[in-house]
Design a protein around this motif. Structure first.
Motif, PDB file in Angstrom:
ATOM      1  N   MET A   1       0.829  -1.205   0.000  1.00 36.77           N
ATOM      2  CA  MET A   1       0.000   0.000   0.000  1.00 36.77           C
ATOM      3  C   MET A   1       0.868   1.261   0.000  1.00 36.77           C
ATOM      4  O   MET A   1       0.593   2.231  -0.710  1.00 36.77           O
ATOM      5  N   LYS A   2       1.931   1.228   0.798  1.00 34.40           N
ATOM      6  CA  LYS A   2       2.811   2.398   0.883  1.00 34.40           C
ATOM      7  C   LYS A   2       3.479   2.646  -0.480  1.00 34.40           C
ATOM      8  O   LYS A   2       3.549   3.772  -0.965  1.00 34.40           O
ATOM      9  N   GLY A   3       3.931   1.561  -1.097  1.00 30.42           N
ATOM     10  CA  GLY A   3       4.588   1.674  -2.407  1.00 30.42           C
ATOM     11  C   GLY A   3       3.637   2.195  -3.467  1.00 30.42           C
ATOM     12  O   GLY A   3       3.992   3.066  -4.271  1.00 30.42           O
ATOM     13  N   LEU A   4       2.415   1.674  -3.474  1.00 29.02           N
ATOM     14  CA  LEU A   4       1.444   2.113  -4.478  1.00 29.02           C
ATOM     15  C   LEU A   4       1.086   3.576  -4.296  1.00 29.02           C
ATOM     16  O   LEU A   4       1.040   4.343  -5.255  1.00 29.02           O
ATOM     17  N   ARG A   5       0.841   3.968  -3.041  1.00 24.97           N
ATOM     18  CA  ARG A   5       0.450   5.369  -2.799  1.00 24.97           C
ATOM     19  C   ARG A   5       1.583   6.311  -3.186  1.00 24.97           C
ATOM     20  O   ARG A   5       1.350   7.337  -3.839  1.00 24.97           O
ATOM     21  N   ALA A   6       2.809   5.934  -2.809  1.00 27.86           N
ATOM     22  CA  ALA A   6       3.950   6.806  -3.131  1.00 27.86           C
ATOM     23  C   ALA A   6       4.100   6.953  -4.645  1.00 27.86           C
ATOM     24  O   ALA A   6       4.306   8.062  -5.164  1.00 27.86           O
ATOM     25  N   ALA A   7       3.980   5.844  -5.379  1.00 30.40           N
ATOM     26  CA  ALA A   7       4.146   5.909  -6.839  1.00 30.40           C
ATOM     27  C   ALA A   7       3.001   6.695  -7.474  1.00 30.40           C
ATOM     28  O   ALA A   7       3.214   7.475  -8.409  1.00 30.40           O
ATOM     29  N   CYS A   8       1.775   6.501  -6.960  1.00 28.50           N
ATOM     30  CA  CYS A   8       0.633   7.262  -7.484  1.00 28.50           C
ATOM     31  C   CYS A   8       0.892   8.756  -7.314  1.00 28.50           C
ATOM     32  O   CYS A   8       0.751   9.544  -8.257  1.00 28.50           O
ATOM     33  N   GLU A   9       1.280   9.159  -6.086  1.00 27.37           N
ATOM     34  CA  GLU A   9       1.450  10.593  -5.809  1.00 27.37           C
ATOM     35  C   GLU A   9       2.617  11.156  -6.620  1.00 27.37           C
ATOM     36  O   GLU A   9       2.552  12.274  -7.131  1.00 27.37           O
ATOM     37  N   ARG A  10       3.669  10.352  -6.777  1.00 27.67           N
ATOM     38  CA  ARG A  10       4.802  10.818  -7.598  1.00 27.67           C
ATOM     39  C   ARG A  10       4.359  11.041  -9.050  1.00 27.67           C
ATOM     40  O   ARG A  10       4.841  11.928  -9.736  1.00 27.67           O
ATOM     41  N   ASN A  11       3.406  10.207  -9.514  1.00 28.67           N
ATOM     42  CA  ASN A  11       2.916  10.349 -10.898  1.00 28.67           C
ATOM     43  C   ASN A  11       1.784  11.363 -11.009  1.00 28.67           C
ATOM     44  O   ASN A  11       1.116  11.436 -12.037  1.00 28.67           O
ATOM     45  N   GLY A  12       1.515  12.111  -9.929  1.00 27.65           N
ATOM     46  CA  GLY A  12       0.562  13.225 -10.020  1.00 27.65           C
ATOM     47  C   GLY A  12      -0.847  12.910  -9.559  1.00 27.65           C
ATOM     48  O   GLY A  12      -1.731  13.768  -9.650  1.00 27.65           O
ATOM     49  N   VAL A  13      -1.102  11.691  -9.079  1.00 28.37           N
ATOM     50  CA  VAL A  13      -2.448  11.355  -8.598  1.00 28.37           C
ATOM     51  C   VAL A  13      -2.678  12.081  -7.268  1.00 28.37           C
ATOM     52  O   VAL A  13      -1.803  12.087  -6.395  1.00 28.37           O
ATOM     53  N   GLN A  14      -3.856  12.689  -7.119  1.00 28.56           N
ATOM     54  CA  GLN A  14      -4.202  13.313  -5.829  1.00 28.56           C
ATOM     55  C   GLN A  14      -5.014  12.311  -5.006  1.00 28.56           C
ATOM     56  O   GLN A  14      -6.015  11.768  -5.498  1.00 28.56           O
ATOM     57  N   VAL A  15      -4.543  12.054  -3.782  1.00 27.95           N
ATOM     58  CA  VAL A  15      -5.172  11.027  -2.950  1.00 27.95           C
ATOM     59  C   VAL A  15      -5.660  11.673  -1.645  1.00 27.95           C
ATOM     60  O   VAL A  15      -4.875  12.301  -0.940  1.00 27.95           O
ATOM     61  N   PHE A  16      -6.951  11.535  -1.355  1.00 29.49           N
ATOM     62  CA  PHE A  16      -7.524  12.108  -0.127  1.00 29.49           C
ATOM     63  C   PHE A  16      -8.198  11.013   0.691  1.00 29.49           C
ATOM     64  O   PHE A  16      -9.077  10.314   0.173  1.00 29.49           O
ATOM     65  N   TYR A  17      -7.793  10.871   1.957  1.00 28.30           N
ATOM     66  CA  TYR A  17      -8.521   9.981   2.873  1.00 28.30           C
ATOM     67  C   TYR A  17      -9.492  10.837   3.706  1.00 28.30           C
ATOM     68  O   TYR A  17      -9.499  12.065   3.583  1.00 28.30           O
ATOM     69  N   ARG A  18     -10.321  10.186   4.518  1.00 27.14           N
ATOM     70  CA  ARG A  18     -11.342  10.886   5.311  1.00 27.14           C
ATOM     71  C   ARG A  18     -12.216  11.769   4.431  1.00 27.14           C
ATOM     72  O   ARG A  18     -12.609  12.873   4.830  1.00 27.14           O
ATOM     73  N   THR A  19     -12.484  11.330   3.218  1.00 22.53           N
ATOM     74  CA  THR A  19     -13.230  12.132   2.251  1.00 22.53           C
ATOM     75  C   THR A  19     -14.244  11.215   1.562  1.00 22.53           C
ATOM     76  O   THR A  19     -13.928  10.560   0.562  1.00 22.53           O
ATOM     77  N   ALA A  20     -15.457  11.162   2.091  1.00 18.23           N
ATOM     78  CA  ALA A  20     -16.458  10.208   1.589  1.00 18.23           C
ATOM     79  C   ALA A  20     -17.246  10.776   0.419  1.00 18.23           C
ATOM     80  O   ALA A  20     -17.687  11.927   0.461  1.00 18.23           O
ATOM     81  N   VAL A  21     -17.429   9.974  -0.604  1.00 16.21           N
ATOM     82  CA  VAL A  21     -18.340  10.331  -1.690  1.00 16.21           C
ATOM     83  C   VAL A  21     -19.760  10.039  -1.213  1.00 16.21           C
ATOM     84  O   VAL A  21     -20.047   8.927  -0.748  1.00 16.21           O
ATOM     85  N   THR A  22     -20.628  11.047  -1.307  1.00 16.05           N
ATOM     86  CA  THR A  22     -21.975  10.902  -0.741  1.00 16.05           C
ATOM     87  C   THR A  22     -23.074  10.934  -1.803  1.00 16.05           C
ATOM     88  O   THR A  22     -24.226  10.644  -1.501  1.00 16.05           O
ATOM     89  N   ALA A  23     -22.740  11.319  -3.028  1.00 16.87           N
ATOM     90  CA  ALA A  23     -23.759  11.365  -4.085  1.00 16.87           C
ATOM     91  C   ALA A  23     -23.078  11.386  -5.456  1.00 16.87           C
ATOM     92  O   ALA A  23     -21.876  11.663  -5.562  1.00 16.87           O
ATOM     93  N   PHE A  24     -23.874  11.077  -6.476  1.00 18.99           N
ATOM     94  CA  PHE A  24     -23.389  11.095  -7.869  1.00 18.99           C
ATOM     95  C   PHE A  24     -24.335  11.964  -8.692  1.00 18.99           C
ATOM     96  O   PHE A  24     -25.525  12.045  -8.387  1.00 18.99           O
ATOM     97  N   ASP A  25     -23.801  12.547  -9.740  1.00 17.12           N
ATOM     98  CA  ASP A  25     -24.653  13.235 -10.716  1.00 17.12           C
ATOM     99  C   ASP A  25     -24.773  12.324 -11.935  1.00 17.12           C
ATOM    100  O   ASP A  25     -23.756  11.836 -12.441  1.00 17.12           O
TER     101      ASP A  25
END
Ligand SMILES: Cc1cc2nc3c(=O)[nH]c(=O)nc-3n(C[C@H](O)[C@H](O)[C@H](O)COP(=O)(O)OP(=O)(O)OC[C@H]3O[C@@H](n4cnc5c(N)ncnc54)[C@H](O)[C@@H]3O)c2cc1C
Length: 396
Positions: free
Chosen positions: A168-192
């Protein structure tokens, strides 16, 4: 809009207003999908997770990885995934600590031994290395096992384990290095659903426009499908696992006891980690149960009597979402354009790199790989469930 926008949630000020791909769920499925999307040149990827870092099943599992099952569909998908596991550290530039200690599928009954014979044929046809460990070789292969209980052992030398914290640590680090924005404690509550597609997600009142939405919400997949105004096959279920105190090396390969519905391995620290499936009343609870602990202890002792004096160190539970045939649900939802799922995962740790690669390829290029096609979301409506006998899961 589908689902309830909630007004009271604290919103992270740095959340973007739009993303090319919004991934709902930052477990191993969501992070693998995000990482592989970056390898296809996709930018502006956002991962949103309701919980805390590694709080889902991806931080609570047995960490066992294998390339072969009983049937061709699972074997093709998991062979790809196991191959990816062995390349993952290099691809991420991070050590995921995958060790090929081998994986043995063990039958205790004659019918299950016959199933393993068929599995070995499937493995040979699909280029998965596996072989039977003879009765004479068994004491060397698994010195501590209760040999009298074993009817057949099919060994897959390319299987193994990877500690989830490293993966998990490796994946998150590589994602963030490649520009992915990752937010925890952030629930999706609806869709359009404007225009018949998943056009945006909401975090409380905050709207994020999306080109594509991927739901990889583990035990909450069904709730997310409901919020999106769609339906998904399957049910949520609890699985428990247990670690015994560290002891000298006793068991080298990872093990699946097909008849006892149990899996375990010994970590490099010496702990025996694993669990067994006990059918129980469905409930969304992470509390552990004494009956499950007792059932796991019984399997350990039946198979490895030397563990009798070893103490239990930890015992925990995790939630997963399983489909009616226990296979993953992979692809775009037939009822809502641009809404994709990586759901229904019972072996979602082992399967994550393969699924992430195929899902990313499908989203980026439109090419639905033949290894992904059998696991399409609408297979039950088409009367095409995928039969698989080489798993250790009890139907609730
Ligand atoms: C005890 C146990 C042992 C297991 N052993 C193995 C094993 O040995 N090998 C194996 O391959 N698999 C194993 N599994 C299964 C494996 O852990 C799962 O299949 C896999 O982790 C699923 O990954 P995921 O990313 O889909 O789910 P998760 O890791 O559960 O991640 C889903 C994420 O979605 C988030 N989420 C939920 N709702 C929302 C929302 N509204 N908005 C935003 N985010 C949301 C959650 O917070 C969570 O972090 C085991 C599972 C358990 C519990």
């Amino acid at each position: 809009m589908s689902g309830k926008p909630m007004g009271t949630m604290a919103i992270n000020a740095s959340l973007p207003k739009k993303a090319s791909v919004v991934i709902v769920g930052g477990g191993i499925q969501g992070l693998c999908c995000a990482f592989y999307l970056t390898t296809f040149g996709i930018k502006d990827i956002l991962v949103l997770d309701a919980g805390y870092w590694q709080g889902g099943a991806s931080g609570r599992n047995g960490t066992l990885i294998r390339p072969g099952f009983g049937g061709p569909e699972w074997t093709e998908l998991f062979k790809l995934s196991c191959d990816e596991w062995s390349r993952l550290s290099r691809k991420l530039g991070e050590n995921v600590m995958f060790t090929k200690r081998g994986y043995s599928m063990i039958a205790e009954r004659a019918e299950t031994a016959a199933m393993l014979e068929r599995a070995a044929d499937v493995h040979r046809d699909l280029g998965v290395h596996s072989y039977f460990v003879s009765r004479e070789e068994l004491p060397r292969h698994l010195p501590a096992i209760n040999h009298r209980r074993v009817a057949a052992t099919l060994h897959l030398p390319d299987g193994g384990v990877a500690p989830h914290h490293a993966a998990m640590k490796g994946l998150r680090a590589a994602c963030e290095r490649n520009g992915v924005q990752v937010f925890y404690r952030t629930a999706v509550t609806a869709f359009d659903r404007t225009g018949g597609r998943a056009s945006a997600v909401y975090v409380g009142q905050y709207r994020i426009d999306a080109g594509t939405v991927v739901v990889a919400a583990g035990g909450q997949n069904l709730q997310l499908a409901d919020l999106a105004g769609t339906k998904l096959d399957g049910y949520s279920m609890r699985i428990e696992a247990m670690a015994l105190e560290p002891i000298r090396p006793l068991i080298k390969p990872a093990l699946a006891l097909i008849d006892s519905l149990a899996y375990f391995h010994q970590t490099s620290r010496g702990e025996i980690v694993g669990g067994t499936e006990v059918p129980e009343r469905p409930r969304m609870s992470l509390a552990t149960d004494l009956p499950v602990m007792a059932a796991t202890a019984k399997v350990y002792l039946d198979m490895f009597p030397q563990l009798a004096e070893v103490r239990v160190l930890r015992h925990w539970a995790g939630m997963i979402h399983v489909s009616s045939d226990f296979g993953p649900l992979l692809g775009e939802h037939p009822d809502l354009k641009d809404l994709w799922f990586s759901a229904g995962w019972s072996y979602g740790f082992a399967g994550a790199p393969g699924a992430g690669l195929l899902l990313a390829k499908a989203i980026a290029t439109g090419d639905i790989d033949s290894r992904m096609r059998p696991f399409a979301i609408d297979r039950f409506d088409r009367g095409k469930p995928v039969a698989e006998a080489g798993i250790v899961l009890a139907k609730n």
